[in-house]
Design an enzyme around this catalytic site. Structure first.
Site, PDB file in Angstrom:
ATOM      1  N   CYS A 139       0.814  -1.055  -0.153  1.00  0.00           N
ATOM      2  CA  CYS A 139      -0.013  -0.048   0.046  1.00  0.00           C
ATOM      3  C   CYS A 139       0.755   1.468   0.228  1.00  0.00           C
ATOM      4  O   CYS A 139       0.523   2.090  -0.930  1.00  0.00           O
ATOM      5  CB  CYS A 139      -0.966   0.134   1.297  1.00  0.00           C
ATOM      6  SG  CYS A 139      -1.975  -1.507   0.929  1.00  0.00           S
ATOM      7  N   ILE A 140       1.656   1.511   1.122  1.00  0.00           N
ATOM      8  CA  ILE A 140       2.290   2.821   1.359  1.00  0.00           C
ATOM      9  C   ILE A 140       3.224   3.106   0.132  1.00  0.00           C
ATOM     10  O   ILE A 140       3.262   4.520  -0.114  1.00  0.00           O
ATOM     11  CB  ILE A 140       2.697   3.039   2.622  1.00  0.00           C
ATOM     12  CG1 ILE A 140       1.637   2.986   3.747  1.00  0.00           C
ATOM     13  CG2 ILE A 140       3.203   4.406   2.844  1.00  0.00           C
ATOM     14  CD1 ILE A 140       1.756   2.689   4.997  1.00  0.00           C
TER      15      ILE A 140
END
Ligand code: NAD
Length: 399
Positions: free
Chosen positions: A255-256
């Site tokens: 995700c990040i």
């Protein structure tokens, strides 16, 4: 119901939904499907015992066969949304999921996307793609509900994490609410799918930018000869207007490191600058090199021939997920410096054709991720010099 993709997101939702629905988990990885049908979970937070319970109650089965989802009334899309080699959004997995739905579901159903993507994906990509692949002209209801699961986390789960949602029509919104309200306590409707999609991207961009800021600050604090941790704790005594982030070897996971680039790409496509987001990504990527420079500087400026043990190759504690892990960059920079690198991670065990090495006997140990199961004292005795990027090990050198 059909859940397309049985990974971190899809299997987690399947396990909650199976209490209320008959769930077919569709995944194109036959090894995963075979394991799941034997009641073996491959995802932290989804217990194999629960899976076995749902299988024997006839509430869950996994499949690779598209025709097995034909009877579904609801289809949830939970497939990867990575970046291409050129670091632009890659919707190929979503397209394939749309093809599965379009080709196999002939009646009108509710389609919910849980995969993370840029604003406009539901309206301008998912709906037309499913329609393109549908052999019979069928009008589905479409909604988005971005997933917020944090694998390995005990305090927040599907039930108590507020969930955003929005449909392309009021009917889709209502049906989406009815669906999630069975197993989620806090539902937050927003005015359009684009707001929900953008909110998900902004949540992770907020984390990426703040992690980059604290990583830059760690370098400033070191240059000034002050402790970054003591300074952060001091700032954190302010009861408002401050949120503590801690330095690290970089950001990892699906995700990040990825989602902010989705936001930057769509921003730039619309002529809006995303300078800050782009720079944050660079700062986080550069941390691994900075750490190796610090380790080399403490060891006579040269790592040639030194044995270095990297502890923790998962991207975060207590999970086996190695996607986009900063450990890979740290190991790469160490090897470029001529170090002889092995790694220890009893949660991951095998990675990139290598096995976890014993936690002992190195010249230098660099801790990238500290799982709870790894004993601090054993880390400290594994080498005469230990550099800890996590700030958790007292007595080690660190950021
Ligand atoms: N992992 C997280 O913590 C997390 C949190 C929030 C949101 N998300 C988002 O959720 C989405 C899914 O992520 P994930 O972590 O579950 O990924 P994952 O890699 O764990 O699982 C995806 C699964 O989908 C399967 N798959 C791929 N293409 C398929 C297809 N065409 N049809 C059927 N199955 C297919 C893969 O085999 C895999 O098992 C991504 O958009 C991600 O950004 C992930």
């Amino acid at each position: 119901m059909a859940i397309i993709g049985q990974g971190y997101v899809g299997l987690t939702v399947s396990a909650f939904a199976a209490e209320f629905f008959e769930v077919v988990g569709f995944d194109n990885n036959s090894m995963v499907v075979d394991m799941l049908n034997q009641g073996q979970s491959h995802i932290e937070g989804v217990e194999s015992s629960d899976l076995k319970k749902w299988i024997s109650a006839g509430r869950y089965k996994a499949t690779t066969r598209g025709q097995d989802i034909a009877d579904a009334d609801i289809a949830v899309i939970a497939v990867p949304t990575p970046l291409t080699r050129d670091r632009i959004p890659d919707l190929a997995f979503i397209e394939a999921a749309c093809r599965t739905i379009g080709t196999h579901i002939e009646k009108s159903i509710l389609v919910i996307n849980e995969s993370t993507s840029y604003p406009g994906t539901l309206r301008d990509f998912i709906r037309p793609t499913i329609e393109k692949y549908s052999e019979t002209p069928v009008v589905h209801r479409y909604a988005i509900s971005p997933e917020r699961v944090d694998p390995g986390r005990g305090d927040f789960n599907q039930k108590n994490t507020p969930r955003l949602y929005a449909g392309l029509s009021p009917e889709a919104s209502k049906q989406t609410r009815d669906f999630y309200s069975k197993f989620c306590d806090h539902l937050v409707e927003v005015s359009s799918p684009e707001v929900a999609e953008a909110a998900k991207l902004f949540e992770n961009t907020f984390r990426q930018v703040n992690i980059a800021l604290v990583n830059e600050f760690a370098q400033i604090a070191h240059a000034l000869g002050i402790s970054v941790y003591e300074t952060l704790d001091a700032a954190n005594t302010k009861p408002y207007g401050f949120m503590k982030f801690t330095p690290s070897a970089g950001v990892g996971g699906h995700c990040i490191p990825v989602d902010p680039t989705y936001l930057a790409a769509v921003a730039e496509e619309h002529g809006a600058p995303a300078t800050f987001i782009r720079r944050a990504n660079e700062v986080n990527l550069e941390m691994s090199e900075y750490i190796v420079r610090r380790v080399a500087a403490d060891n006579g400026g040269n790592l040639q021939g030194k044995t270095v043990l990297v502890v923790g190759v998962a991207y975060k504690p207590n999970v086996a997920d190695v996607r986009e892990t900063a450990a890979e960059l740290v190991i790469g920079h160490l090897r470029n410096q001529g170090a002889v690198v092995s790694w220890h991670d009893d949660v991951v065990s095998r990675w990139k054709g290598e096995s976890s090495a014993p936690l002992e006997g190195a010249d230098i140990t660099v801790v990238v991720t500290k799982h709870d199961s790894v004993d601090e004292k054993r880390i400290l005795s594994s080498a005469p010099y230990v550099f800890d990027t996590t700030g958790k090990i007292r007595g080690a050198k660190g950021l």
